[in-house]
Design a protein around this motif. Structure first.
Motif, PDB file in Angstrom:
ATOM      1  N   ASN A 127       0.814  -1.214   0.000  1.00 14.19           N
ATOM      2  CA  ASN A 127       0.000   0.000   0.000  1.00 14.19           C
ATOM      3  C   ASN A 127       0.848   1.265   0.000  1.00 14.19           C
ATOM      4  OD1 ASN A 127      -2.547  -1.181  -0.110  1.00 14.19           O
ATOM      5  ND2 ASN A 127      -2.645  -1.473   2.100  1.00 14.19           N
ATOM      6  N   ASP A 128       2.160   1.118   0.147  1.00 15.74           N
ATOM      7  CA  ASP A 128       3.065   2.261   0.074  1.00 15.74           C
ATOM      8  C   ASP A 128       3.446   2.589  -1.364  1.00 15.74           C
ATOM      9  OD1 ASP A 128       3.098   2.507   2.841  1.00 15.74           O
ATOM     10  OD2 ASP A 128       4.792   1.137   3.073  1.00 15.74           O
ATOM     11  N   LEU A 129       2.889   1.835  -2.313  1.00 16.24           N
ATOM     12  CA  LEU A 129       3.175   2.075  -3.730  1.00 16.24           C
ATOM     13  C   LEU A 129       2.162   3.037  -4.329  1.00 16.24           C
ATOM     14  CD1 LEU A 129       3.934  -1.578  -4.892  1.00 16.24           C
ATOM     15  CD2 LEU A 129       5.581   0.193  -4.283  1.00 16.24           C
ATOM     16  N   GLU A 130       2.597   3.781  -5.340  1.00 15.62           N
ATOM     17  CA  GLU A 130       1.698   4.673  -6.060  1.00 15.62           C
ATOM     18  C   GLU A 130       2.026   4.648  -7.549  1.00 15.62           C
ATOM     19  OE1 GLU A 130       2.211   8.617  -4.615  1.00 15.62           O
ATOM     20  OE2 GLU A 130       4.179   8.901  -5.551  1.00 15.62           O
ATOM     21  N   VAL A 131       1.063   5.062  -8.355  1.00 17.42           N
ATOM     22  CA  VAL A 131       1.253   5.125  -9.800  1.00 17.42           C
ATOM     23  C   VAL A 131       1.955   6.432 -10.150  1.00 17.42           C
ATOM     24  CG1 VAL A 131       0.087   5.261 -12.036  1.00 17.42           C
ATOM     25  CG2 VAL A 131      -0.740   3.663 -10.289  1.00 17.42           C
ATOM     26  N   ALA A 132       3.139   6.309 -10.739  1.00 18.58           N
ATOM     27  CA  ALA A 132       3.891   7.487 -11.156  1.00 18.58           C
ATOM     28  C   ALA A 132       3.435   7.976 -12.520  1.00 18.58           C
ATOM     29  CB  ALA A 132       5.387   7.175 -11.189  1.00 18.58           C
ATOM     30  N   LEU A 133       2.980   7.042 -13.383  1.00 25.18           N
ATOM     31  CA  LEU A 133       2.558   7.423 -14.734  1.00 25.18           C
ATOM     32  C   LEU A 133       1.736   6.303 -15.360  1.00 25.18           C
ATOM     33  CD1 LEU A 133       2.872   9.596 -16.988  1.00 25.18           C
ATOM     34  CD2 LEU A 133       4.830   8.266 -17.815  1.00 25.18           C
ATOM     35  N   GLU A 134       0.604   6.660 -15.964  1.00 21.54           N
ATOM     36  CA  GLU A 134      -0.171   5.708 -16.763  1.00 21.54           C
ATOM     37  C   GLU A 134       0.464   5.628 -18.141  1.00 21.54           C
ATOM     38  OE1 GLU A 134      -4.122   7.254 -16.678  1.00 21.54           O
ATOM     39  OE2 GLU A 134      -4.579   6.386 -14.716  1.00 21.54           O
ATOM     40  N   LEU A 135       0.708   4.408 -18.630  1.00 23.09           N
ATOM     41  CA  LEU A 135       1.502   4.221 -19.835  1.00 23.09           C
ATOM     42  C   LEU A 135       0.679   3.968 -21.099  1.00 23.09           C
ATOM     43  CD1 LEU A 135       4.379   2.100 -18.267  1.00 23.09           C
ATOM     44  CD2 LEU A 135       4.284   4.581 -18.644  1.00 23.09           C
ATOM     45  N   LEU A 193     -12.826  -3.390 -13.057  1.00 24.66           N
ATOM     46  CA  LEU A 193     -11.637  -2.534 -13.149  1.00 24.66           C
ATOM     47  C   LEU A 193     -11.209  -2.369 -14.601  1.00 24.66           C
ATOM     48  CD1 LEU A 193      -9.126  -1.144 -11.688  1.00 24.66           C
ATOM     49  CD2 LEU A 193      -8.009  -3.377 -11.921  1.00 24.66           C
ATOM     50  N   GLU A 194     -10.958  -1.123 -15.007  1.00 19.79           N
ATOM     51  CA  GLU A 194     -10.308  -0.845 -16.289  1.00 19.79           C
ATOM     52  C   GLU A 194      -8.810  -0.806 -16.007  1.00 19.79           C
ATOM     53  OE1 GLU A 194     -11.570  -0.609 -19.217  1.00 19.79           O
ATOM     54  OE2 GLU A 194     -13.711  -0.204 -18.937  1.00 19.79           O
ATOM     55  N   SER A 195      -8.039  -1.580 -16.766  1.00 16.04           N
ATOM     56  CA  SER A 195      -6.621  -1.730 -16.460  1.00 16.04           C
ATOM     57  C   SER A 195      -5.739  -1.361 -17.650  1.00 16.04           C
ATOM     58  CB  SER A 195      -6.327  -3.175 -16.025  1.00 16.04           C
ATOM     59  OG  SER A 195      -4.957  -3.366 -15.779  1.00 16.04           O
ATOM     60  N   GLN A 196      -4.537  -0.883 -17.337  1.00 11.96           N
ATOM     61  CA  GLN A 196      -3.513  -0.617 -18.335  1.00 11.96           C
ATOM     62  C   GLN A 196      -2.153  -0.735 -17.653  1.00 11.96           C
ATOM     63  OE1 GLN A 196      -2.845   3.612 -19.462  1.00 11.96           O
ATOM     64  NE2 GLN A 196      -4.529   4.090 -18.039  1.00 11.96           N
ATOM     65  N   ALA A 197      -1.087  -0.693 -18.422  1.00 11.41           N
ATOM     66  CA  ALA A 197       0.251  -0.710 -17.852  1.00 11.41           C
ATOM     67  C   ALA A 197       0.520   0.628 -17.163  1.00 11.41           C
ATOM     68  CB  ALA A 197       1.292  -0.954 -18.933  1.00 11.41           C
ATOM     69  N   VAL A 198       1.150   0.564 -16.001  1.00 12.91           N
ATOM     70  CA  VAL A 198       1.499   1.779 -15.258  1.00 12.91           C
ATOM     71  C   VAL A 198       2.926   1.667 -14.744  1.00 12.91           C
ATOM     72  CG1 VAL A 198      -0.855   2.369 -14.563  1.00 12.91           C
ATOM     73  CG2 VAL A 198       0.500   0.816 -13.127  1.00 12.91           C
ATOM     74  N   MET A 199       3.531   2.813 -14.504  1.00 16.77           N
ATOM     75  CA  MET A 199       4.845   2.874 -13.869  1.00 16.77           C
ATOM     76  C   MET A 199       4.615   3.179 -12.398  1.00 16.77           C
ATOM     77  SD  MET A 199       8.087   5.162 -15.057  1.00 16.77           S
ATOM     78  CE  MET A 199       9.732   4.912 -14.395  1.00 16.77           C
ATOM     79  N   ILE A 200       5.156   2.338 -11.519  1.00 13.06           N
ATOM     80  CA  ILE A 200       4.912   2.498 -10.089  1.00 13.06           C
ATOM     81  C   ILE A 200       6.203   2.825  -9.344  1.00 13.06           C
ATOM     82  CG2 ILE A 200       2.915   0.969 -10.089  1.00 13.06           C
ATOM     83  CD1 ILE A 200       4.711  -1.241  -8.932  1.00 13.06           C
ATOM     84  N   LYS A 201       6.034   3.435  -8.177  1.00 13.58           N
ATOM     85  CA  LYS A 201       7.167   3.734  -7.306  1.00 13.58           C
ATOM     86  C   LYS A 201       6.668   3.782  -5.859  1.00 13.58           C
ATOM     87  CE  LYS A 201       6.910   8.816  -7.560  1.00 13.58           C
ATOM     88  NZ  LYS A 201       6.821   9.063  -6.105  1.00 13.58           N
ATOM     89  N   ARG A 202       7.586   3.846  -4.918  1.00 10.03           N
ATOM     90  CA  ARG A 202       7.199   4.014  -3.523  1.00 10.03           C
ATOM     91  C   ARG A 202       6.799   5.465  -3.266  1.00 10.03           C
ATOM     92  NH1 ARG A 202      11.821   1.603  -3.659  1.00 10.03           N
ATOM     93  NH2 ARG A 202      12.971   3.364  -2.789  1.00 10.03           N
ATOM     94  N   LYS A 203       5.781   5.648  -2.435  1.00 11.08           N
ATOM     95  CA  LYS A 203       5.312   6.994  -2.136  1.00 11.08           C
ATOM     96  C   LYS A 203       6.387   7.849  -1.480  1.00 11.08           C
ATOM     97  CE  LYS A 203       0.491   5.526  -1.497  1.00 11.08           C
ATOM     98  NZ  LYS A 203      -0.610   5.360  -0.527  1.00 11.08           N
ATOM     99  N   ASP A 204       7.234   7.226  -0.661  1.00  9.58           N
ATOM    100  CA  ASP A 204       8.261   7.964   0.062  1.00  9.58           C
ATOM    101  C   ASP A 204       9.622   7.940  -0.633  1.00  9.58           C
ATOM    102  OD1 ASP A 204       8.872   5.323   0.415  1.00  9.58           O
ATOM    103  OD2 ASP A 204       9.134   5.418   2.592  1.00  9.58           O
ATOM    104  N   ALA A 205       9.656   7.496  -1.893  1.00 12.16           N
ATOM    105  CA  ALA A 205      10.930   7.403  -2.606  1.00 12.16           C
ATOM    106  C   ALA A 205      11.482   8.805  -2.879  1.00 12.16           C
ATOM    107  CB  ALA A 205      10.751   6.659  -3.922  1.00 12.16           C
ATOM    108  N   PRO A 206      12.781   9.020  -2.645  1.00 11.30           N
ATOM    109  CA  PRO A 206      13.371  10.334  -2.949  1.00 11.30           C
ATOM    110  C   PRO A 206      13.366  10.594  -4.447  1.00 11.30           C
ATOM    111  CG  PRO A 206      15.086   8.723  -2.439  1.00 11.30           C
ATOM    112  CD  PRO A 206      13.776   8.062  -2.132  1.00 11.30           C
ATOM    113  N   LYS A 207      13.282  11.863  -4.808  1.00  7.67           N
ATOM    114  CA  LYS A 207      13.311  12.205  -6.228  1.00  7.67           C
ATOM    115  C   LYS A 207      14.690  11.899  -6.789  1.00  7.67           C
ATOM    116  CE  LYS A 207      11.347  15.871  -7.829  1.00  7.67           C
ATOM    117  NZ  LYS A 207      10.300  15.216  -8.651  1.00  7.67           N
ATOM    118  N   ASP A 208      14.727  11.433  -8.041  1.00  6.50           N
ATOM    119  CA  ASP A 208      16.009  11.181  -8.692  1.00  6.50           C
ATOM    120  C   ASP A 208      15.966  11.714 -10.108  1.00  6.50           C
ATOM    121  OD1 ASP A 208      15.543   8.718 -10.677  1.00  6.50           O
ATOM    122  OD2 ASP A 208      14.388   8.361  -8.858  1.00  6.50           O
TER     123      ASP A 208
END
Length: 293
Positions: free
Chosen positions: A88-96, A186-201
């Motif tokens: 649950n600490d994951l979030e969608v960074a971008l819908e692909l 659910l409507e689904s597609q590929a997404v790019m995921i990351k941790r919510k608390d991940a530092p910016k890079d």
């Protein structure tokens, strides 16, 4: 000084893998070939790909083993619904925008089940028990969820379940098994995921911006045409998603102008026919390879 490289978890084979590699290629990432079946290094960016099973990708990102992951929303949300915890600490960074499908409820065409409410006290077979249970529970429907690893569509015919909840792309498999979808979970597609608390890079930000450019260019087209000067407003109204077309004079013609436009919506044959009906000529539609806002 040791170079800091980011790691991206990608499905090692299958439709999602093909789409991921195509996206990386269009984003200018050059991957080196090697004997390692788990790791692929980029030659021109500080990033590595970890090639793993799709349902392991969220765990790799959540644990910090990878910085990003490319996964189907159906896999991500099922794991979050079924296992929760640090997922649950994951979030969608971008819908692909590729690998699109839908998780749907379906039942025999000749049966009595036509909506979710009809599943009360019925048995539903699925490979997505977490999402299925959450969807029905949110609507106050109590059903017996039967988890299956595959071949879900045969469950009603084999009298294992009254209905199913399964991924649907074209609907051909449902139809072949005498089933009809009646509700979308659910409507689904590929997404790019990351941790919510991940530092910016920096590398991750660059890659996301490039991905956005690739996604924006998929349906975007460059249109060139000549149009009567007195029909220019009509042409502008027809061009799909063109906010500010460039208008230039045509050598030797005072009554005609050249129009160049970036169209951000789909361009159909009917669009060209409409343009021709208002006097447009020499209409060219060109693909856009790269695009950045």
């Amino acid at each position: 000084m040791t170079e800091t490289r980011i790691k991206i978890a990608v499905q090692k084979k299958g439709r999602l893998a093909e789409g991921s590699f195509a996206l990386l290629d269009k984003a200018g990432v050059k991957l080196a070939y090697g004997k390692d079946q788990l790791l692929r290094r980029a030659e021109n960016m500080a990033l590595d790909l970890m090639l793993i099973r799709d349902d392991d990708i969220p765990s790799f990102v959540a644990s910090g083993a990878c910085d990003y992951g490319i996964v189907g929303e159906n896999v991500l949300y099922e794991l979050q619904a079924d296992r929760a915890g640090r997922l649950n600490d994951l979030e969608v960074a971008l819908e692909l925008g590729f690998a699109k499908c839908a998780l749907k409820l379906a039942a025999p065409k000749d049966g009595t089940i036509a909506c979710a409410a009809d599943l009360e006290s019925k048995a539903v077979a699925t490979s997505y028990p977490g999402l299925t249970k959450a969807y029905l529970s949110a609507r106050g429907i109590r059903a017996d969820i039967i988890e299956m690893g595959g071949s879900v569509e045969v469950a009603p015919r084999m009298h294992i379940a009254d209905a199913i909840c399964d991924l649907v792309s074209t609907g051909a498999t449902l139809d072949a098994n005498g089933l009809a979808a009646f509700e979308t979970v659910l409507e689904s597609q590929a997404v790019m995921i990351k941790r919510k608390d991940a530092p910016k890079d920096v590398i991750g930000d660059i890659l996301i911006e490039r991905f956005k450019g690739v996604i924006a260019s998929r349906q975007t087209k460059y249109i060139l045409l000549n149009a009567p000067k007195d029909r220019l407003d009509d042409v502008r109204n027809i061009l799909p998603g063109a906010q500010a077309p460039t208008v230039a004079p045509v050598v030797g013609r005072d009554d005609v102008v050249a129009v160049h436009a970036v169209c951000t919506e789909a361009v159909f044959w009917s669009t060209l026919e409409q343009l021709k009906s208002v006097g447009a000529q020499s209409i060219l539609v060109l693909p856009i390879e790269k695009m950045m806002a």
